[in-house]
Design a protein around this motif. Structure first.
Motif, PDB file in Angstrom:
ATOM      1  N   ALA A 151       0.774  -1.117   0.129  1.00 19.67           N
ATOM      2  CA  ALA A 151       0.175  -0.067   0.160  1.00 19.67           C
ATOM      3  C   ALA A 151       0.809   1.273  -0.108  1.00 19.67           C
ATOM      4  CB  ALA A 151      -1.020   0.074   1.099  1.00 19.67           C
ATOM      5  N   VAL A 152       1.820   1.142   0.787  1.00 16.27           N
ATOM      6  CA  VAL A 152       2.779   2.321   0.847  1.00 16.27           C
ATOM      7  C   VAL A 152       3.522   2.672  -0.518  1.00 16.27           C
ATOM      8  CG1 VAL A 152       5.049   3.301   1.922  1.00 16.27           C
ATOM      9  CG2 VAL A 152       3.200   2.298   3.189  1.00 16.27           C
ATOM     10  N   LEU A 153       4.016   1.445  -1.127  1.00 16.34           N
ATOM     11  CA  LEU A 153       4.594   1.565  -2.350  1.00 16.34           C
ATOM     12  C   LEU A 153       3.643   2.278  -3.397  1.00 16.34           C
ATOM     13  CD1 LEU A 153       7.276   1.268  -3.860  1.00 16.34           C
ATOM     14  CD2 LEU A 153       6.572  -0.930  -4.370  1.00 16.34           C
ATOM     15  N   GLY A 154       2.536   1.880  -3.539  1.00 15.77           N
ATOM     16  CA  GLY A 154       1.350   2.416  -4.355  1.00 15.77           C
ATOM     17  C   GLY A 154       1.145   3.731  -4.146  1.00 15.77           C
ATOM     18  N   ILE A 155       1.243   4.335  -3.023  1.00 17.33           N
ATOM     19  CA  ILE A 155       1.211   5.746  -2.717  1.00 17.33           C
ATOM     20  C   ILE A 155       2.356   6.296  -3.418  1.00 17.33           C
ATOM     21  CG2 ILE A 155       0.826   7.581  -0.990  1.00 17.33           C
ATOM     22  CD1 ILE A 155      -0.741   5.626   0.445  1.00 17.33           C
ATOM     23  N   ALA A 156       3.482   5.711  -3.021  1.00 17.58           N
ATOM     24  CA  ALA A 156       4.909   6.121  -3.337  1.00 17.58           C
ATOM     25  C   ALA A 156       4.980   6.381  -4.928  1.00 17.58           C
ATOM     26  CB  ALA A 156       6.058   5.557  -2.896  1.00 17.58           C
ATOM     27  N   LEU A 157       4.503   5.360  -5.613  1.00 19.39           N
ATOM     28  CA  LEU A 157       4.465   5.457  -7.062  1.00 19.39           C
ATOM     29  C   LEU A 157       3.716   6.538  -7.803  1.00 19.39           C
ATOM     30  CD1 LEU A 157       4.914   1.555  -8.117  1.00 19.39           C
ATOM     31  CD2 LEU A 157       6.514   3.440  -8.043  1.00 19.39           C
ATOM     32  N   VAL A 233       0.470  -5.457  20.012  1.00 23.02           N
ATOM     33  CA  VAL A 233       0.184  -4.082  19.705  1.00 23.02           C
ATOM     34  C   VAL A 233       0.525  -3.750  18.374  1.00 23.02           C
ATOM     35  CG1 VAL A 233       1.104  -1.946  20.324  1.00 23.02           C
ATOM     36  CG2 VAL A 233       0.451  -3.385  22.278  1.00 23.02           C
ATOM     37  N   LEU A 234       1.907  -4.415  17.949  1.00 25.83           N
ATOM     38  CA  LEU A 234       2.135  -4.143  16.645  1.00 25.83           C
ATOM     39  C   LEU A 234       1.030  -4.592  15.725  1.00 25.83           C
ATOM     40  CD1 LEU A 234       4.340  -2.987  14.450  1.00 25.83           C
ATOM     41  CD2 LEU A 234       5.606  -5.491  14.662  1.00 25.83           C
ATOM     42  N   VAL A 235       0.351  -5.534  15.874  1.00 24.04           N
ATOM     43  CA  VAL A 235      -0.514  -6.039  14.946  1.00 24.04           C
ATOM     44  C   VAL A 235      -1.738  -5.191  14.749  1.00 24.04           C
ATOM     45  CG1 VAL A 235      -2.392  -8.002  14.571  1.00 24.04           C
ATOM     46  CG2 VAL A 235      -0.041  -8.770  15.201  1.00 24.04           C
ATOM     47  N   VAL A 236      -1.930  -4.642  15.833  1.00 23.17           N
ATOM     48  CA  VAL A 236      -3.190  -3.579  15.857  1.00 23.17           C
ATOM     49  C   VAL A 236      -2.748  -2.453  15.164  1.00 23.17           C
ATOM     50  CG1 VAL A 236      -4.522  -2.347  17.486  1.00 23.17           C
ATOM     51  CG2 VAL A 236      -4.268  -4.634  18.025  1.00 23.17           C
ATOM     52  N   LEU A 237      -1.676  -1.824  15.478  1.00 21.14           N
ATOM     53  CA  LEU A 237      -0.936  -0.735  14.664  1.00 21.14           C
ATOM     54  C   LEU A 237      -0.903  -0.794  13.202  1.00 21.14           C
ATOM     55  CD1 LEU A 237       1.657   0.419  17.181  1.00 21.14           C
ATOM     56  CD2 LEU A 237      -0.711   1.489  16.823  1.00 21.14           C
ATOM     57  N   LEU A 238      -0.258  -2.136  12.883  1.00 21.18           N
ATOM     58  CA  LEU A 238      -0.340  -2.439  11.405  1.00 21.18           C
ATOM     59  C   LEU A 238      -1.748  -2.668  10.766  1.00 21.18           C
ATOM     60  CD1 LEU A 238       2.606  -5.182  11.229  1.00 21.18           C
ATOM     61  CD2 LEU A 238       2.576  -2.587  10.386  1.00 21.18           C
ATOM     62  N   LEU A 239      -2.612  -3.065  11.545  1.00 20.54           N
ATOM     63  CA  LEU A 239      -3.907  -3.340  10.942  1.00 20.54           C
ATOM     64  C   LEU A 239      -4.642  -1.700  10.757  1.00 20.54           C
ATOM     65  CD1 LEU A 239      -6.207  -5.106  10.241  1.00 20.54           C
ATOM     66  CD2 LEU A 239      -7.097  -5.140  12.463  1.00 20.54           C
ATOM     67  N   ALA A 240      -4.374  -0.945  11.769  1.00 16.72           N
ATOM     68  CA  ALA A 240      -4.920   0.566  11.784  1.00 16.72           C
ATOM     69  C   ALA A 240      -4.217   1.190  10.387  1.00 16.72           C
ATOM     70  CB  ALA A 240      -4.759   1.062  13.035  1.00 16.72           C
ATOM     71  N   ALA A 241      -2.848   1.190  10.545  1.00 19.32           N
ATOM     72  CA  ALA A 241      -2.275   1.777   9.458  1.00 19.32           C
ATOM     73  C   ALA A 241      -2.772   1.063   8.053  1.00 19.32           C
ATOM     74  CB  ALA A 241      -0.742   1.631   9.395  1.00 19.32           C
ATOM     75  N   TRP A 242      -2.981  -0.227   7.829  1.00 19.81           N
ATOM     76  CA  TRP A 242      -3.543  -0.668   6.600  1.00 19.81           C
ATOM     77  C   TRP A 242      -4.895  -0.132   6.371  1.00 19.81           C
ATOM     78  CZ3 TRP A 242      -5.393  -6.251   5.294  1.00 19.81           C
ATOM     79  CH2 TRP A 242      -5.401  -6.603   3.943  1.00 19.81           C
ATOM     80  N   THR A 411      -2.723  -3.991 -18.179  1.00 19.58           N
ATOM     81  CA  THR A 411      -3.779  -2.963 -18.006  1.00 19.58           C
ATOM     82  C   THR A 411      -3.452  -1.510 -18.641  1.00 19.58           C
ATOM     83  OG1 THR A 411      -4.278  -3.989 -16.045  1.00 19.58           O
ATOM     84  CG2 THR A 411      -5.106  -1.750 -16.068  1.00 19.58           C
ATOM     85  N   ASP A 412      -4.275  -0.776 -19.337  1.00 19.14           N
ATOM     86  CA  ASP A 412      -4.180   0.290 -19.791  1.00 19.14           C
ATOM     87  C   ASP A 412      -3.898   1.248 -18.692  1.00 19.14           C
ATOM     88  OD1 ASP A 412      -4.943  -0.461 -22.165  1.00 19.14           O
ATOM     89  OD2 ASP A 412      -6.865   0.583 -22.102  1.00 19.14           O
ATOM     90  N   PRO A 413      -2.669   2.261 -18.841  1.00 20.98           N
ATOM     91  CA  PRO A 413      -2.118   2.800 -17.661  1.00 20.98           C
ATOM     92  C   PRO A 413      -3.186   3.874 -16.934  1.00 20.98           C
ATOM     93  CG  PRO A 413      -0.690   3.073 -19.818  1.00 20.98           C
ATOM     94  CD  PRO A 413      -1.901   2.257 -20.221  1.00 20.98           C
ATOM     95  N   HIS A 414      -4.265   4.434 -17.737  1.00 24.68           N
ATOM     96  CA  HIS A 414      -5.352   5.118 -17.122  1.00 24.68           C
ATOM     97  C   HIS A 414      -6.243   4.311 -16.525  1.00 24.68           C
ATOM     98  CE1 HIS A 414      -7.282   3.953 -20.818  1.00 24.68           C
ATOM     99  NE2 HIS A 414      -8.580   4.160 -20.075  1.00 24.68           N
ATOM    100  N   ARG A 415      -6.176   3.059 -16.321  1.00 22.86           N
ATOM    101  CA  ARG A 415      -6.943   2.167 -15.652  1.00 22.86           C
ATOM    102  C   ARG A 415      -6.487   1.305 -14.419  1.00 22.86           C
ATOM    103  NH1 ARG A 415     -11.037  -0.422 -20.425  1.00 22.86           N
ATOM    104  NH2 ARG A 415     -12.127   1.353 -20.971  1.00 22.86           N
ATOM    105  N   ARG A 416      -4.997   1.796 -14.231  1.00 19.54           N
ATOM    106  CA  ARG A 416      -4.272   1.045 -13.300  1.00 19.54           C
ATOM    107  C   ARG A 416      -5.163   1.316 -11.995  1.00 19.54           C
ATOM    108  NH1 ARG A 416       1.695   2.933 -15.269  1.00 19.54           N
ATOM    109  NH2 ARG A 416       1.826   1.373 -17.040  1.00 19.54           N
ATOM    110  N   GLY A 417      -5.200   0.206 -11.042  1.00 13.35           N
ATOM    111  CA  GLY A 417      -5.861   0.356  -9.977  1.00 13.35           C
ATOM    112  C   GLY A 417      -5.194   0.972  -8.949  1.00 13.35           C
ATOM    113  N   GLY A 418      -5.284   0.540  -7.583  1.00 13.26           N
ATOM    114  CA  GLY A 418      -4.617   1.293  -6.530  1.00 13.26           C
ATOM    115  C   GLY A 418      -3.080   0.612  -6.156  1.00 13.26           C
ATOM    116  N   ASN A 419      -3.070  -0.631  -6.863  1.00 17.53           N
ATOM    117  CA  ASN A 419      -1.776  -1.183  -6.883  1.00 17.53           C
ATOM    118  C   ASN A 419      -1.087  -1.184  -8.151  1.00 17.53           C
ATOM    119  OD1 ASN A 419       0.139  -2.942  -6.561  1.00 17.53           O
ATOM    120  ND2 ASN A 419      -0.889  -4.902  -5.994  1.00 17.53           N
ATOM    121  N   PRO A 420      -0.272  -0.119  -8.263  1.00 14.87           N
ATOM    122  CA  PRO A 420       0.266  -0.018  -9.626  1.00 14.87           C
ATOM    123  C   PRO A 420       1.171  -0.813 -10.144  1.00 14.87           C
ATOM    124  CG  PRO A 420       1.220   1.687  -8.206  1.00 14.87           C
ATOM    125  CD  PRO A 420       0.013   0.852  -7.391  1.00 14.87           C
ATOM    126  N   LEU A 421       1.705  -1.871  -9.021  1.00 14.86           N
ATOM    127  CA  LEU A 421       2.500  -3.060  -9.460  1.00 14.86           C
ATOM    128  C   LEU A 421       2.060  -3.928 -10.239  1.00 14.86           C
ATOM    129  CD1 LEU A 421       4.291  -3.362  -6.071  1.00 14.86           C
ATOM    130  CD2 LEU A 421       5.311  -2.237  -8.002  1.00 14.86           C
TER     131      LEU A 421
END
Length: 609
Positions: A151-157, A233-242, A411-421
């Motif tokens: 998810a972070v990489l998708g936003i970074a791209l 605690v880390l599981v809860v934090l990661l779930l909230a981040a996701w 996938t057409d570039p303009h139709r790439r979803g939230g996961n650009p990978l």
């Protein structure tokens, strides 16, 4: 809970109906290789806790960075599927998390985590009981770290700085994993993990489960509770981040408002070149791929500096060329259905324009790397100056040739979803295509490399001639294929289905799943393990012997008598090349059988009619 159970049922149903063909074969093969890694991890648990902590750190890195090279990881259930339902982000994230535990990869990782039980059994029954919840929490951490990383990489791209940063990090990590023999040498010299490294891998989230089990075995229940609580605690934090990242995934990328210089191409071919150069500079996915190839080439060759050996530095440029070609192998597929624009202008010399754009994008960087790093080491000039033009020409030819002969609908570039990978639904085919281009481009540099190694400077002339011929010949074949089969390629791009080959067709395509199971297994083993005898046991061992390095490490040839060392090194190189050759030959042999069978069926059909 009802949402989570429904998603689990959906995931099971999809997997049950998709475990056939190429995808089923790849999953089965990956599961077999995973079981081998599981055996090694459990063996580390028996031998040493420090080794187990290091092994779990590698498993964690695999979960984080593995999806980057596998089309964004397992997205059997995508967040976009549930957009119209209106589920709250945290509830959606929880359901997707629970369904993420269904699959081969989580099952293999859970088996690897049984090393915690092995450690617990060796200490006390209570420690073995603590290992059970630690296993579950550790697996949840692995899965969530993978989801958050994608998810972070998708936003970074979605930004140039993010795409470059992600490519840099991913290239360095993969190169470090590929140079694992350096870690083996370092451990051999140090007699095991240094104290600082041993403590560091336990401080990582991948080591918290082991810390909890060891503390329980020592009767330190305070540290046990602290480690288990930290994991929860880390599981809860990661779930909230996701959950928070899922809300941003569906957001559209804002178009740039920066002014653009107009194109002033005076010829049709120049217009294609200008369009491709702008695509390379503007498409953030291509920016990420190019940065990844650059980071991989530099770090892969610089890693041996940790042992005081700089002999690989001059190869940074050639390795960058090969990796850049592999990353851009599906250049027509990535453009999607925009292929129809090319078909409407059959005289536009689209293939040549793409070749020139690829050379202008990759060439200057490769030449700079080659000249700079070879100047640092003082040579070998003939070898690198022979390989660089040969590989540049081979890469520019192989990329377009593979893209039209082995086109994978994207996938057409303009139709790439939230996961650009995720460029395509067939991630296994994309991976296979990248490996094929790696091998083919490397082969185009083999003649020049051999001549340069044996005769010196004449190899440079061979490299220039080889590069020019590969550029011209492979480009010509790709251009003819595009003109003769353009409508079929566009049909496949739009529908995702390849038109059936005519009976007796010379180029009848045999897919990987068409191979018998035994040949599929042999091919995967050859491609997966062929690098071991070729590079570390062959090429690197030969470099150590040429430089009279006293360190023998795990190189088999260096432990043998002097008279047998070179024969074994040559044998290892030939073995590695033979394994790659066998991996290529098996599909071609089956293609001949398939072609003959198709022709026979066509004859029978003609007689019956």
């Amino acid at each position: 809970m009802a949402v989570a159970l429904t998603m689990v049922a959906m995931k099971v149903a999809i997997l049950r109906n998709s475990m056939t063909g190429q995808k089923g074969s790849l999953i089965a093969t990956g599961g077999g290789l995973g079981l081998i890694l599981v055996a090694g991890t459990v063996a580390a648990a028996v031998l040493n806790g420090d080794l187990l902590a290091a092994a779990y750190a590698i498993w964690m890195l695999g979960w984080i960075f593995g999806p980057v090279f596998a089309g964004g990881g397992d997205e059997t259930l995508r967040p976009e599927y549930f957009t119209l339902i209106g589920l709250p982000p945290r509830r959606l994230a929880t359901g997707l998390l629970v369904s993420a535990f269904v699959g081969v990869a989580p099952a293999i990782s859970l088996l690897a985590l049984t090393g915690l039980v092995v450690v617990g059994v060796r200490q006390s029954p209570l420690a073995a009981l603590v290992a059970l919840p630690a296993m579950a929490l550790q697996l949840a951490i692995f899965v969530l770290l993978s989801r958050v990383a994608v998810a972070v990489l998708g936003i970074a791209l979605r930004s140039r700085v993010g795409a470059i940063s992600a490519g840099l990090i991913n290239g360095v990590i993969l190169a470090a994993l590929g140079q694992g023999w350096i870690l083996a040498v370092a451990l051999g010299q140090a007699g095991g993990l240094p104290a600082g490294v041993s403590a560091t891998v336990r401080y990582l989230p991948s080591g918290w489960g082991l810390v909890a089990v060891e503390a329980a075995g020592a009767g330190d229940w305070g540290h046990t509770a602290l480690a288990v609580g930290a994991m929860a605690v880390l599981v809860v934090l990661l779930l909230a981040a996701w959950a928070a990242l899922l809300t941003r995934r569906a957001g559209a990328t804002r178009p740039s408002t920066r002014g653009r210089r107009p194109m002033r191409a005076s010829t049709v071919s120049g217009a294609v070149l200008a369009k491709e150069l702008r695509t390379w500079s503007r498409d953030l996915v291509r920016t990420h791929q190019l940065t990844f190839a650059l980071a991989y080439g530099v770090f892969f060759t610089a890693a041996p500096l940790a042992l005081g050996w700089n002999g690989m530095l001059p190869l940074a440029g050639p390795i960058f060329i090969v990796m850049a070609a592999a990353m851009s192998a599906n250049v027509y597929g990535i453009d999607g259905t925009a292929l129809w624009l090319t078909l409407m202008c059959p005289d536009a010399a689209d293939v040549r324009g793409r070749q020139r754009a690829w050379l202008l994008t990759v060439g200057p960087v490769a030449v700079t790397l080659t000249l700079a790093f070879t100047s640092v080491t003082g040579g070998p000039w003939p070898l690198v100056l022979a390989l660089t033009p040969a590989l540049l020409g081979g890469g520019a030819g192989i990329v377009v040739l593979m893209s039209v002969y082995g086109l994978i609908p994207g996938t057409d570039p303009h139709r790439r979803g939230g996961n650009p990978l995720r460029f395509t639904e067939d991630d296994g085919a994309m991976t296979g295509q990248a490996y094929a281009v790696l091998a083919l481009v490397a082969l185009t540099g083999a003649p020049a490399g051999v001549v340069a190694a044996l005769s010196g400077w004449p190899g440079v002339a061979v490299g220039v001639v080889t590069g020019v011929l590969c550029f011209w010949l492979f480009g010509l074949l790709a251009q003819r294929r595009l003109h003769s089969h353009g409508p079929e390629l566009l049909h496949m791009m739009r529908t995702g289905k390849r038109p059936p080959a005519a009976p007796g067709s010379r180029w009848g395509r045999v897919r990987f799943e068409d191979l018998p199971r035994r040949e599929r297994i042999v091919s995967v083993v050859c491609w997966s393990t062929g690098a071991i005898p070729l590079f570390p046991q062959g090429i690197v061992a030969g470099a150590f012997k040429i430089n009279a390095t006293s360190e023998r490490s795990w190189f088999l040839a260096l432990y043998l008598p002097e008279a047998l060392q070179w024969p074994v090194i040559v044998f290892m190189v030939l073995l590695g090349l033979s394994m790659y050759g066998l991996g290529l030959w098996l599909p071609y042999r089956h293609r001949d059988r398939h072609r003959a069978g198709t022709a026979s069926r066509g004859d029978v059909q003609g007689l019956t009619e």
